[in-house]
Structures are given as structure tokens and as C-alpha cells.
Design a protein around this motif. Structure first.
Motif, short mmCIF file in Angstrom:
data_model
loop_
_atom_site.label_atom_id
_atom_site.label_comp_id
_atom_site.label_asym_id
_atom_site.label_seq_id
_atom_site.Cartn_x
_atom_site.Cartn_y
_atom_site.Cartn_z
N ARG A 1 8.95 2.01 5.55
CA ARG A 1 9.11 1.70 4.14
C ARG A 1 9.50 0.24 3.91
O ARG A 1 8.92 -0.45 3.09
CB ARG A 1 10.13 2.63 3.51
CG ARG A 1 10.29 2.36 2.03
CD ARG A 1 10.74 3.57 1.28
NE ARG A 1 10.80 3.26 -0.15
CZ ARG A 1 10.83 4.17 -1.09
NH1 ARG A 1 10.76 5.43 -0.77
NH2 ARG A 1 10.92 3.82 -2.35
N GLY A 2 10.51 -0.23 4.67
CA GLY A 2 10.92 -1.62 4.50
C GLY A 2 9.84 -2.60 4.88
O GLY A 2 9.64 -3.62 4.22
N ILE A 3 9.09 -2.31 5.96
CA ILE A 3 8.03 -3.21 6.41
C ILE A 3 6.89 -3.23 5.40
O ILE A 3 6.38 -4.31 5.03
CB ILE A 3 7.53 -2.77 7.80
CG1 ILE A 3 8.62 -3.05 8.84
CG2 ILE A 3 6.24 -3.50 8.18
CD1 ILE A 3 8.30 -2.53 10.23
N LEU A 4 6.45 -2.06 4.92
CA LEU A 4 5.36 -2.02 3.95
C LEU A 4 5.76 -2.73 2.66
O LEU A 4 4.95 -3.46 2.06
CB LEU A 4 4.98 -0.57 3.66
CG LEU A 4 4.31 0.20 4.80
CD1 LEU A 4 4.10 1.65 4.39
CD2 LEU A 4 2.99 -0.44 5.20
N HIS A 5 6.99 -2.54 2.24
CA HIS A 5 7.47 -3.22 1.03
C HIS A 5 7.42 -4.73 1.21
O HIS A 5 7.00 -5.47 0.30
CB HIS A 5 8.90 -2.77 0.71
CG HIS A 5 9.51 -3.48 -0.45
ND1 HIS A 5 9.31 -3.10 -1.76
CD2 HIS A 5 10.32 -4.58 -0.50
CE1 HIS A 5 9.96 -3.93 -2.57
NE2 HIS A 5 10.59 -4.81 -1.83
N SER A 6 7.82 -5.21 2.38
CA SER A 6 7.85 -6.66 2.62
C SER A 6 6.44 -7.24 2.71
O SER A 6 6.18 -8.34 2.22
CB SER A 6 8.62 -6.96 3.91
OG SER A 6 9.97 -6.59 3.75
N VAL A 7 5.54 -6.51 3.36
CA VAL A 7 4.15 -6.99 3.44
C VAL A 7 3.54 -7.04 2.04
O VAL A 7 2.84 -8.00 1.66
CB VAL A 7 3.31 -6.09 4.37
CG1 VAL A 7 1.84 -6.51 4.33
CG2 VAL A 7 3.83 -6.17 5.80
N LEU B 1 -5.50 -5.23 1.93
CA LEU B 1 -4.15 -4.93 2.42
C LEU B 1 -3.38 -4.08 1.41
O LEU B 1 -2.74 -3.09 1.77
CB LEU B 1 -3.39 -6.23 2.69
CG LEU B 1 -3.66 -6.95 4.01
CD1 LEU B 1 -2.94 -8.30 4.02
CD2 LEU B 1 -3.20 -6.10 5.18
N LEU B 2 -3.44 -4.47 0.15
CA LEU B 2 -2.74 -3.71 -0.88
C LEU B 2 -3.28 -2.29 -0.97
O LEU B 2 -2.52 -1.33 -1.13
CB LEU B 2 -2.89 -4.42 -2.23
CG LEU B 2 -2.10 -5.71 -2.41
CD1 LEU B 2 -2.42 -6.35 -3.75
CD2 LEU B 2 -0.60 -5.46 -2.30
N ARG C 1 -2.58 3.45 -0.06
CA ARG C 1 -3.12 4.70 0.47
C ARG C 1 -2.13 5.36 1.43
O ARG C 1 -1.88 6.57 1.35
CB ARG C 1 -4.44 4.43 1.19
CG ARG C 1 -5.12 5.69 1.75
CD ARG C 1 -6.49 5.39 2.32
NE ARG C 1 -6.44 4.44 3.42
CZ ARG C 1 -6.83 3.19 3.34
NH1 ARG C 1 -7.32 2.70 2.20
NH2 ARG C 1 -6.75 2.38 4.39
N LEU C 2 -1.55 4.57 2.34
CA LEU C 2 -0.61 5.13 3.30
C LEU C 2 0.62 5.69 2.61
O LEU C 2 1.11 6.78 2.93
CB LEU C 2 -0.20 4.05 4.32
CG LEU C 2 0.81 4.47 5.39
CD1 LEU C 2 0.29 5.64 6.20
CD2 LEU C 2 1.15 3.29 6.29
#
Length: 508
Positions: free
Chosen positions: A359-365, A380-381, A386-387
């Protein structure tokens, strides 16, 4: 690496390809990729003298974290598994300085070689402990320290401005609920570092043996206080649970030496009147000359290692049948509350390792992409969206937080049941469904059908507001997932959003 983490790693790799010419972005993204390959990162936080290093030693099972007020306790220290012991200083200028591994009286001595806490970004300790194979432990300076610099190091670590915190979860030690404790936990929950919200914080009522003035029933008093804090509205919204723990007792139990057992047995076998006089106060225990043959040095050592409460309890346990050092060690650990802390970490943090990391990594990306858009970032978005939509493990983090911070229009019993179903009491299917471990398949199916009927009815009722209906649908998906895990994918429990069955929430 689980299927879910593999998907996150692919998104990070795609982002690296897009931002290959951006040095700062590459550095951050590379740190995310390394993080996905590592065990769960668990940090220990709290105000000064809360017992952080002592609890950390108990979790590791060895006395390697310094507990005095030396220079190294002012620095963030990482403890990770290594086949051989190693101590490195990581300086702010990027240099890595190796330091000798030295032990004194069974304790690791962290020698900073003349470097100050201001020069050192963090200390990296590799240690061949089985406890560190599945968890990286992080020791931090005290929050609300008298030294502004010490407090700022912990605050900057846990609450960075532009990146997720380096910790996947925290154990926050408190002696009483102070305003500083609530302020820190609220900031940790609300910052980008705390995107996983309530589920990644455990509050530990530390130094529980001191709550009853060292009486033999001190831990019972601590358990009652922890239960009161557990029901407290403010703390419930900030930490998933409150567990009492006597860190010194836990550390002493896990690192008990044979010579200490012999000394404690000597006290246990003394004449009762003499023993009671000896254990009356700390001052009496140290200064007594006619009640015991133990030297003052030995008695001082026992106090440092176990405290007066620990000595009293050990003597009682020996009289109660702990006739060997291993038996006494086991009983001290059981009494200390450490087992409950370890069980919580296993059930909630390691069991949610995928979601806590992802969650933290996806939010930062996603934030990187939105702040620095490029022609290739639309894909990427879409991948992130989707994930996030497919993985119910990620959705459950939000569900837990919402049930605590913005509870739906449900009665107390239904709200408690919703929390249990989404994993607040443990992630096993039988715990989620409220079944006994010996429940047979017919009883399991009956329970699943009843829960699905109940929560689907609530979700679809025209009297249910939108917020509550959304939460009820999330609870339904958790019931379906538990049914699938318990009875198999063909259990007839419904469609748990196909891809989320692949995106397992198990630890990496």
C-alpha cells in the motif's frame, strides 16, 4: 515472493524504466524494490524510558540492543538476520564504516568509534538469530525526548514528508496514555507513511510489572488497564490493540543464565520469614547482610536483569515447580506478556505483509507519477488502479481503519462482528467467522451462509446509507474469502473477485 508482491515489483520496475533519467526517482524506486525482497520491517517506538530496547532484546532473544543512555541509543538502529555478526555505521554522507563486534557480560557493545549521533544516519546490525529471519527490527530514539535532536530523528524516520516510512508496522510502547503518544500515533496514521492506517500499529503497555508497585499481582492490574485503554475511543482509532508487557521480565526470561537460576533458587529456598524480609524493598534487597549468603554484587546484578518484581516472581515460580533454568525461562516469558505480543505480530503484521508493504509503495509510485507526469505514465496509473481494485487484502486495511475511525450506522454487536470478520482478531478463517477450531464442515457452511445472508441484506437494504453499504460489501468479500480458504474455491460462497484469490495476502 507472493503473486501480489510480484505484481507490485512489476509496477516498480515499469516506473524505473519510465524515470531512468531521474536520479532521485531511481534511488527511491530502487529502495522500494529492495524492500519488497526483505522480511517485514517492524519498528519499536515510544517516549523516553518506555523500555523499547529491552522489549527488542526480548523479541530477538539476545541482549544486543543497548539499554543505557549512551550515544548509540540516540541513533536509529536496524537489526537484521546475517549468517555472521556485523556492525556498520551508515553516515549521512553515504559512507559505510564497519565496527568491531564485541560483547561484554553477555551484551553486545555498539562502539561508534568516535562518531556522534549527528554524523550517523543509522546503525546496521546483522546478527545470526533465528528471530530475525522473518522480521527486520528497528530501534528508535525516544519520542518527546528532552533532546530535540533525538526526538526529531524518530519523527523524521516515522513521518517523512515525501516517501513512505521505512517501517511496515510499529509496536508503540506507552506507560500511560499521554498527549504526546496520541499526537504521534495520529500523525503516523494520517501521513503518507501511515497509509495502511490503524492495522499497522500495536500499542504495548510497557513496564507492566511496575504498575502495581512491584506486587506479585502487578501484571493482573496491567491487564485491566490495557483493557480499559483498548476500549478508549481515541486509542481505538489509532492502534489495533493494546497489550500489557513487562519487557525486563521478558528479556530476563529469554536470556536467563544458569548462574542466575542458581542465585534465584537460593532465594526461593530460603526460610519464608527471611525471604520476605529480603524481598521487602529494593534497598533491603541490596543492603541485607544477615538474611542471605548471596553477595551484594550478585543481588545488584539480579535487580538489573529482572527488577525486584522479577526476582519475587522467579522465586514464586521456582517454589511452584520450575526446577530447572529452562522451565523458569519458559514461565517467566509466559508471565511477561511477550507471547501475546509475538502472537499479535504473527497474526496481524506478518499475515498482512503483502498489504502493509504494497500500500505504501503503490501510493508513493502513484504520487510520483502525478507530480512528474510523462507520456508513458498512464499505463502505470492503470496498473496501480487495477491491482488496488482486485486485491481485497488492500481493501481490508481501509476497512479496519474505517470501522475504527468512521464507524458505520450499526449496533455495537454488528460493529464488533464486522471488525472480527475483516481480521481485527486474527486472520485465520475460523477466527474471522467466529467458529471454534473443532467446527466441522456442516457447521462451517451454516455459519458462512448465515453471515453472507446477514451482510448482503444490510448492504442491499434501501434503509442503509451509502457509507455503511460500502463497508458491508467489504465484509461480504471477507466472508467469501474466509469461506474459500476454509472450504476451497468451489465452496459456493460466491465470487471473491477472481484476481484477489490470486493476489494472496500472505507474507512474502
Amino acid at each position: 515472493m507472493s503473486a501480489g508482491l510480484t505484481e507490485v515489483a512489476r509496477i516498480v520496475d515499469d516506473a524505473l524504466g519510465v524515470y531512468a533519467d531521474d536520479t532521485a526517482a531511481v534511488e527511491v524506486l530502487e529502495s522500494f524494490r529492495a524492500r519488497l525482497r526483505e522480511p517485514l520491517r517492524l519498528a519499536v517506538a515510544g517516549i523516553v524510558k518506555a523500555g523499547k530496547s529491552t522489549l527488542l532484546n526480548a523479541l530477538i532473544g539476545e541482549r544486543i540492543a543497548p539499554t543505557d543512555a549512551g550515544e548509540c541509543t540516540r541513533t536509529i538502529t536496524w537489526y537484521r538476520y546475517g549468517s555472521t555478526a556485523r556492525v556498520d555505521l551508515r553516515l549521512h554522507d553515504g559512507r559505510r564504516i564497519s565496527r568491531p563486534v564485541r560483547r561484554q557480560e553477555g551484551r553486545l557493545v555498539l562502539d561508534m568509534g568516535g562518531y556522534t549521533a549527528e554524523e550517523v544516519a543509522w546503525i546496521d546490525v546483522a546478527w545470526p538469530s533465528e528471530s530475525l529471519r522473518s522480521t527486520v527490527l528497528i530501534d528508535t530514539p525516544g519520542i518527546a525526548s528532552l533532546s530535540v535532536e533525538n526526538s526529531a530523528r524518530s519523527t523524521d524516520f516515522f513521518l517523512p514528508r515525501d516517501t513512505p516510512t521505512a517501517a511496515d508496522a510499529i509496536i508503540y510502547l506507552l506507560r500511560h496514555v499521554h498527549a504526546e503518544d496520541l499526537k504521534f500515533l495520529e500523525a503516523f496514521r494520517d501521513t503518507a507513511a501511515g497509509e495502511s492506517q490503524t492495522v499497522n500499529a500495536l500499542a504495548a503497555l510497557s513496564r507492566a510489572d511496575e504498575i502495581g508497585s512491584g506486587r506479585i499481582d502487578s501484571l493482573l492490574s496491567a491487564a485491566k488497564i490495557a483493557d480499559r485503554y483498548r476500549r478508549d475511543g481515541e486509542l481505538r482509532a489509532l492502534a489495533l490493540d493494546v497489550v500489557p508487557v513487562a519487557g525486563l521480565l521478558a528479556e530476563g526470561g529469554r536470556t536467563l543464565r544458569e548462574s542466575e537460576f542458581i542465585a534465584l533458587r537460593h532465594i526461593a529456598l530460603m526460610d519464608r520469614a527471611a525471604r520476605d524480609r529480603l524481598l521487602l524493598t529494593v534497598d533491603r534487597f541490596i543492603r541485607a547482610t544477615d538474611d542471605t549468603a548471596l553477595s551484594v554484587e550478585v543481588r545488584r546484578s539480579l535487580l538489573r536483569r529482572f527488577g525486584l518484581f522479577g526476582v519475587r516472581l522467579a522465586a514464586a515460580l521456582i517454589r511452584g515447580g520450575a526446577t530447572s533454568s529452562s522451565a523458569l525461562s519458559d514461565r517467566l516469558v509466559q508471565q511477561s506478556g511477550l507471547v501475546e505480543v509475538q502472537r499479535f505480530v504473527d497474526d496481524q503484521f506478518r499475515g498482512r505483509a503483502f498489504a502493509l508493504k504494497a500500500r505504501g509503495i503503490l501510493h508513493s509510485v502513484e504520487r510520483l507519477v502525478r507530480e512528474r507526469p510523462r507520456p508513458q505514465t498512464a499505463g502505470l496509473l492503470a496498473s496501480i488502479e487495477r491491482l488496488t481494485a482486485q486485491s481485497h487484502d488492500l481493501r481490508e486495511l481501509s476497512l479496519l481503519a474505517e470501522l475504527r475511525t468512521a464507524p458505520p450506522e450499526l449496533d455495537a454487536a454488528a460493529l464488533a462482528e464486522a471488525e472480527r470478520i475483516v481480521g481485527a482478531s486474527g486472520l485465520s478463517p475460523v477466527r474471522r467467522l467466529g467458529l471454534g477450531a473443532d467446527a466441522q464442515a456442516p457447521a462451517q457452511r451454516e455459519r458462512i451462509d448465515a453471515l453472507l445472508t446477514q451482510w448482503r441484506s444490510l448492504a442491499e437494504s434501501p434503509l442503509t446509507d451509502r457509507h455503511t453499504a460500502d463497508l458491508c460489501r467489504g465484509v461480504v468479500r471477507s466472508v467469501e474469502g474466509a469461506a474459500s480458504d476454509l472450504l476451497g474455491p468451489d465452496s459456493g460462497s460466491g465470487d471473491r473477485v477472481g484476481a484477489s484469490a490470486v493476489l494472496s495476502g500472505g507474507p512474502a
